[in-house]
Scaffold this active site. Structure first.
Site, PDB file in Angstrom:
ATOM      1  CD  GLU B  60     -58.675 -53.184  10.978  1.00 34.45           C
ATOM      2  OE1 GLU B  60     -58.316 -53.201   9.474  1.00 34.45           O
ATOM      3  OE2 GLU B  60     -57.525 -53.538  11.550  1.00 34.45           O
ATOM      4  CG  HIS B 129     -51.450 -47.076  18.870  1.00 32.72           C
ATOM      5  ND1 HIS B 129     -50.868 -46.903  17.485  1.00 32.72           N
ATOM      6  CD2 HIS B 129     -51.575 -48.425  18.734  1.00 32.72           C
ATOM      7  CE1 HIS B 129     -50.611 -47.814  16.904  1.00 32.72           C
ATOM      8  NE2 HIS B 129     -50.989 -48.811  17.782  1.00 32.72           N
TER       9      HIS B 129
END
Ligand SMILES: Cc1ncc(C[n+]2csc(CCOP(=O)(O)OP(=O)(O)O)c2C)c(N)n1
Ligand SMILES: [Mg+2]
Lengths: 387, 323
Positions: B60, B129
């Protein structure tokens, strides 16, 4: 200057850094890095290194006088920086750390503009487009990814027919030269940069000045594997050169840039050198390293060896050295006054440049701040009246 | 006017941007061949090529860090972070570089970068999540943070975010990806304006992203009970459109703010602070917050009750009206 230099005594030792100019000032040959000494302007390289060192010395003095808050010295790394920078073409883009004053010099950046960041008048100080020299990055390793992203842009510009490769008279693809320190190799972002660059075969060269220290941490804290060897795991070539040898640095960077420009992908160059001063003017190196080590490296001075070469070969008139000295002295004096003349930033600066347009809330906060400043001014004037 | 899902509306918005501006490109994990784990980028690689819809390595920081470099070279990168809980490796690049480059460069270098993040809970997933990281970003000067609640806004806001010359964190309420709604070409609100999605006179209920739908349900139930609740979809979390909220509170005198993110130092706290600064004497009741709790996101078997929903919002509405 011998036309066919003898082979370097170090050339047979695979792990020892490639050397093309010995500490005694002799130009030698190494098959691992072919180089034509006639392709380098030796007096010009000498001048670059002297001027760079003078810039550094002067900045340290300015810090001592309270004109700068801090200065990261490049003392000892002049050859690495000048060698790498003189391999660049005008269209190439440089992503420096915070110590690449010698690269800035070679790119033709106004040296006074390097001082603002350390004086506190700005967080940047120049337009990166002026000399294709990006702003300094203080967060270790962060700029490696910026350089890689920039190279992704170059590749896409080419695909879009946006590249005027005739600009600068090069006829070649621009490349990116990313600088990093030995400490930066431990940052995850640097490792990601290697992965991105290799998997996309990007036109980027990573130039690591292994000055053997990251503040107080010796290289052994970062890794048990020499810098250049670490490249193999990522799939990019690693080259280890003597970082105090301006010719080896020039040759290795030229070769890597050429490869990058012609689609050959990235290279990691390790310039093995030494940070002869403390990390910055705020640091005390005696707390973590031996003076014997410092003395040893003082004997490997990068400028002295080119001086020795130029003297021994008679490549320049003796007056040349005096002229360069005189130029450096003038330059230092000019730098001093230009440092003091750097414009003070306006208090509205941060408010104006946080976003493309100031938000309503920032307008409110700036108005509040201006009122505060005005009241301070008034208080000061009152105090003046009473005095 | 067409009816489509929120995910599809973003896909359409991305397609639109890719078609109209050759400097736009998408970066992310699994966004190309797969079309993204939520299929938001479905079909885009086939139509625009692997150079513009880039399947990146799994990193990322690398995604955002290279986006910064691409922006310096004149591109408009749109990064996808696969899930809210995986943005943290990129936070260094977001906060120290992306958010600060314009300022560092005295305004010379713009960072027209969008970071799309599916966020929020309610999908029965495993850890990392279901998070709501908006306050971290909204607290960072230099970043803009927006979130959509409907397909219509999703389509227009992604386009506006890509056109923005500032970096935008674009939060997508993942549990609404499959919600359908009309997408119009009608001229829309500016990217940083809140929208009053239901008029009311007794109380102002502010929500955003995934909670706009339950907030409207709250207003409907309250109406049956004889209370008129005005619902504002905040849309932009940084900068905040305080003016719309203040104007409403000046009329209703009551305010409830709802978000999934945990309570303390959240968006609700900032709204409460601004409202008491600017509408103190109009307030008939304390400003109330209905939020996720100050705990990590719970196991999914607990999420339905842990998340602020219609019941908890209604309870807050009742409490406010009782004053
Ligand atoms: C991410 C980050 N962590 C820590 C620091 C503090 N810091 C500044 S310079 C430095 C050492 C860097 O060493 P190296 O990469 O070898 O570069 P050098 O200073 O030797 O040129 C550290 C730890 C920083 N600037 N950024
Ligand atoms: Mg170092």
């Amino acid at each position: 200057m011998p036309r066919t230099p003898r082979t370097s005594a170090k050339a047979k030792d695979r792990s020892s850094p490639i050397q093309l100019l010995t500490p005694e000032g002799e130009i030698v040959r190494d098959n691992k890095l072919p180089f034509d000494p006639l392709s380098a302007d030796l007096p010009a390289l000498y001048r670059d290194m002297v001027m760079t060192r003078r810039l550094d010395t002067e900045a340290i003095a300015l810090q001592r006088q309270g004109e700068l808050g801090l200065w990261p010295s490049l003392f000892g790394q002049e050859a690495a920086q000048v060698g790498a920078a003189r391999a660049l073409l005008p269209n190439d883009m440089v992503f420096p750390t915070y110590r690449e004053h010698g690269v800035a010099w070679c790119r033709g950046l106004d040296p006074a503009s390097l001082l603002g960041l350390f004086r506190g008048t700005t967080l940047g100080g120049w337009d990166p487009a002026d000399a294709n020299f990006n702003l300094y990055t203080l967060v270790i390793g962060a700029q490696t990814l910026h350089g890689v992203g920039y190279a992704m842009g170059i590749v896409r510009d080419l695909a879009r027919d946006l590249l005027d490769t005739s600009k600068g008279g090069t006829g070649e693809l621009p490349a990116v030269l990313v600088f990093l320190g030995d400490g930066a190799l431990s940052e995850g972002e640097t490792n990601e940069a290697f992965i991105w660059a290799t998997t996309q075969s990007l036109p980027v060269v990573f130039f690591c000045q292994n000055n053997q220290w990251a503040i107080s941490a010796p290289y052994s804290v970062q890794s048990t594997v020499p810098v250049a060897q670490r490249a193999a795991g990522f799939g990019l070539p690693g080259v280890r050169v003597d970082g105090n040898d301006v010719l080896a640095c020039l040759a290795a960077t030229r070769r890597a840039l050429r490869k990058a420009r012609t689609g050959g992908g990235p290279t990691l160059i390790e310039a093995f050198t030494y940070r002869r001063n403390a990390h910055t003017t705020a640091d005390d190196a005696s707390r973590y390293r031996e003076s014997a080590e410092e003395k040893e490296w003082a004997g490997k001075d990068p400028i002295a060896r080119l001086h020795a070469h130029l003297t021994a070969t008679g490549a320049v008139e003796p007056a040349f050295f005096d002229e360069v000295e005189a130029e450096a002295k003038d330059f230092a004096e000019g730098l001093r006054s230009r440092c003091r003349a750097l414009p003070e930033p306006d208090a509205s600066l941060p408010f104006e440049h946080t976003y493309a347009e100031m938000t309503p809330e920032l307008h409110r906060q700036l108005a509040h701040h201006r009122a505060h400043l005005a009241s301070l001014q008034e208080t000061a004037e009152h105090a003046g009246d009473r005095a | 006017m067409t009816t489509t899902t929120l995910a599809r509306a973003i896909n359409d918005g991305l397609r639109h941007a890719l078609s109209n501006d050759p400097s736009v490109l998408l970066l992310g994990e699994d966004i190309g061949r797969l079309g993204g784990v939520f299929r938001v980028t479905d079909g885009l690689r086939a139509d625009f090529g692997a150079d513009r819809v880039v399947d990146t390595p799994l990193g990322e920081a690398g995604i955002v860090g290279t986006a910064v470099g691409l922006a310096m070279r004149g591109y408009r990168p749109v990064c996808e972070i696969q899930f809210d809980g995986f943005v943290y490796p990129a936070v260094n690049q977001i906060i120290t570089q992306l958010a600060k480059y314009r300022h560092r460069s005295d305004g010379r270098i713009a960072m027209p970068v969008v970071i799309r993040i599916p966020y929020g809970g309610g999908i029965g997933s495993i850890e990392h999540h279901s998070e709501s990281p908006e306050a971290y970003f909204a607290h960072t000067p230099g970043l803009k943070v927006v979130t959509c609640a409907t397909p219509d806004d999703a389509f227009t806001m992604i386009g506006q975010a890509i056109s923005s010359d500032d970096p935008v964190i674009f939060l997508e309420p993942k549990r609404r990806y499959w919600s359908k709604g009309a997408v119009t070409d009608a001229p829309s609100l500016g990217l940083h304006r809140a929208r009053t999605v239901r008029d009311g006179s007794d109380l102002t209920l502010v929500a955003y992203g995934p909670l706009v739908t339950p907030a409207l349900e709250v207003a409907r139930v309250a109406e049956e009970e004889g209370h008129s609740v005005e619902v504002i979809d905040l849309r932009s979390l940084a900068p905040l459109d305080t003016a719309t909220v203040i104007a409403s509170v000046l009329r209703t005198g009551r305010l409830v703010v709802a978000h999934e993110a945990s309570r303390t130092h959240g968006i609700g706290a900032e709204i409460a602070a601004r409202v008491q600064e600017e509408a103190f004497y109009a307030l008939e009741a304390p400003v109330l917050r209905v939020t996720g709790y100050d705990t990590p996101y719970p196991p999914s078997r607990l999420e339905e009750e842990w998340l602020p929903g219609v019941e908890r919002m209604l309870a807050a509405v009742d409490r406010s009206l009782a004053h």
